[in-house]
Design a protein around this motif. Sequence first.
Motif, PDB file in Angstrom:
ATOM      1  N   GLU A  53       0.843  -1.192   0.000  1.00  0.00           N
ATOM      2  CA  GLU A  53       0.000   0.000   0.000  1.00  0.00           C
ATOM      3  C   GLU A  53       0.883   1.249   0.000  1.00  0.00           C
ATOM      4  O   GLU A  53       1.707   1.426   0.888  1.00  0.00           O
ATOM      5  CB  GLU A  53      -0.895   0.043   1.245  1.00  0.00           C
ATOM      6  CG  GLU A  53      -1.812  -1.147   1.396  1.00  0.00           C
ATOM      7  CD  GLU A  53      -2.506  -1.161   2.756  1.00  0.00           C
ATOM      8  OE1 GLU A  53      -3.368  -2.039   2.961  1.00  0.00           O
ATOM      9  OE2 GLU A  53      -2.163  -0.304   3.617  1.00  0.00           O
TER      10      GLU A  53
ATOM     11  N   GLU B 127      -9.921   5.033   2.111  1.00  0.00           N
ATOM     12  CA  GLU B 127     -10.268   4.076   1.059  1.00  0.00           C
ATOM     13  C   GLU B 127      -9.499   4.319  -0.231  1.00  0.00           C
ATOM     14  O   GLU B 127      -9.549   3.510  -1.162  1.00  0.00           O
ATOM     15  CB  GLU B 127     -11.771   4.148   0.761  1.00  0.00           C
ATOM     16  CG  GLU B 127     -12.667   3.668   1.887  1.00  0.00           C
ATOM     17  CD  GLU B 127     -12.827   4.730   2.981  1.00  0.00           C
ATOM     18  OE1 GLU B 127     -12.580   5.912   2.681  1.00  0.00           O
ATOM     19  OE2 GLU B 127     -13.189   4.359   4.111  1.00  0.00           O
ATOM     20  N   ASP B 128      -8.794   5.447  -0.320  1.00  0.00           N
ATOM     21  CA  ASP B 128      -8.079   5.806  -1.539  1.00  0.00           C
ATOM     22  C   ASP B 128      -6.575   5.625  -1.346  1.00  0.00           C
ATOM     23  O   ASP B 128      -6.021   6.018  -0.326  1.00  0.00           O
ATOM     24  CB  ASP B 128      -8.366   7.260  -1.931  1.00  0.00           C
ATOM     25  CG  ASP B 128      -9.790   7.448  -2.424  1.00  0.00           C
ATOM     26  OD1 ASP B 128     -10.333   6.515  -3.055  1.00  0.00           O
ATOM     27  OD2 ASP B 128     -10.365   8.520  -2.173  1.00  0.00           O
ATOM     28  N   TYR B 129      -5.946   5.067  -2.361  1.00  0.00           N
ATOM     29  CA  TYR B 129      -4.506   4.818  -2.303  1.00  0.00           C
ATOM     30  C   TYR B 129      -3.807   5.494  -3.474  1.00  0.00           C
ATOM     31  O   TYR B 129      -4.413   5.776  -4.516  1.00  0.00           O
ATOM     32  CB  TYR B 129      -4.215   3.312  -2.349  1.00  0.00           C
ATOM     33  CG  TYR B 129      -4.703   2.567  -1.134  1.00  0.00           C
ATOM     34  CD1 TYR B 129      -3.903   2.436  -0.003  1.00  0.00           C
ATOM     35  CD2 TYR B 129      -5.977   1.989  -1.107  1.00  0.00           C
ATOM     36  CE1 TYR B 129      -4.349   1.745   1.117  1.00  0.00           C
ATOM     37  CE2 TYR B 129      -6.428   1.301   0.003  1.00  0.00           C
ATOM     38  CZ  TYR B 129      -5.611   1.184   1.113  1.00  0.00           C
ATOM     39  OH  TYR B 129      -6.060   0.503   2.216  1.00  0.00           O
TER      40      TYR B 129
ATOM     41  N   TYR C 182      -4.327  -2.997  -8.190  1.00  0.00           N
ATOM     42  CA  TYR C 182      -5.754  -2.697  -8.331  1.00  0.00           C
ATOM     43  C   TYR C 182      -5.934  -1.189  -8.521  1.00  0.00           C
ATOM     44  O   TYR C 182      -5.842  -0.413  -7.570  1.00  0.00           O
ATOM     45  CB  TYR C 182      -6.526  -3.160  -7.098  1.00  0.00           C
ATOM     46  CG  TYR C 182      -6.639  -4.659  -6.968  1.00  0.00           C
ATOM     47  CD1 TYR C 182      -7.779  -5.331  -7.415  1.00  0.00           C
ATOM     48  CD2 TYR C 182      -5.609  -5.402  -6.408  1.00  0.00           C
ATOM     49  CE1 TYR C 182      -7.888  -6.712  -7.296  1.00  0.00           C
ATOM     50  CE2 TYR C 182      -5.703  -6.787  -6.289  1.00  0.00           C
ATOM     51  CZ  TYR C 182      -6.844  -7.432  -6.731  1.00  0.00           C
ATOM     52  OH  TYR C 182      -6.937  -8.800  -6.615  1.00  0.00           O
TER      53      TYR C 182
ATOM     54  N   TYR D 255      -8.731   0.912  -6.560  1.00  0.00           N
ATOM     55  CA  TYR D 255      -8.531   1.401  -5.208  1.00  0.00           C
ATOM     56  C   TYR D 255      -7.700   2.687  -5.166  1.00  0.00           C
ATOM     57  O   TYR D 255      -7.499   3.265  -4.103  1.00  0.00           O
ATOM     58  CB  TYR D 255      -7.841   0.340  -4.347  1.00  0.00           C
ATOM     59  CG  TYR D 255      -8.680  -0.901  -4.118  1.00  0.00           C
ATOM     60  CD1 TYR D 255      -9.995  -0.797  -3.667  1.00  0.00           C
ATOM     61  CD2 TYR D 255      -8.160  -2.169  -4.355  1.00  0.00           C
ATOM     62  CE1 TYR D 255     -10.768  -1.933  -3.466  1.00  0.00           C
ATOM     63  CE2 TYR D 255      -8.923  -3.306  -4.142  1.00  0.00           C
ATOM     64  CZ  TYR D 255     -10.234  -3.181  -3.710  1.00  0.00           C
ATOM     65  OH  TYR D 255     -10.994  -4.305  -3.507  1.00  0.00           O
TER      66      TYR D 255
END
Length: 203
Positions: A53, A62-64, A74, A77
Amino acid sequence: MDLTADMGFLCLFAHLLLFHRAFASEDQYTVKTGEDVTLQCRAPRDAVVTVLEWSKPDLSLEDYVFFYRNERSYEKYQHSSFRGRVTLREPFMKDGDVSIVLKNVTVSDAGRYKCRIIMSNAASSERVLSEERSLSVTEAEHTDEVSEPVGRVGKAIRSNENHEGGQSVAVGVGVGVFCVLVLAVGLLVYKKTRKSPIILQVL
């Protein structure tokens, strides 16, 4: 005279050490808008990375910036501002390299980044490793007339284009000039006192 020279040499070594550490920091990056930057992070070579991450404190939980799990990334995300702009430097994480390349940097990309790795290896159970990186971004203005400096010192010089970066570099250069002057004075004193050599003691 001897004491003055000794203090001068000690001052020189101390300030040069601080000057070097200021420019050798691996967790701070400075780039101009439109450039690409590699934010470095590394897991142990023998580790199997199950989750990676890359996040930013000013984004929602929730945001990366980049999200990887079970041998694939992904994009869904990712925060919308990073989609299509972030890739792994080593697609197969060779030697534990989980660094990311952030392309076409913008001013809004500046700030702190966190690299969080969940991994496992044959010798231990699941482990978590976290590291932080800092990114400074300057506007790419009036650069045609000046050749680009390279290396770590070059990065520090480029940061002089913004106010805070300029102050840091000015202080570092000032310290360097001061130490050179001290060294010159120390050498002159040494030449005049050859009959009683200067012994530098490191405490």
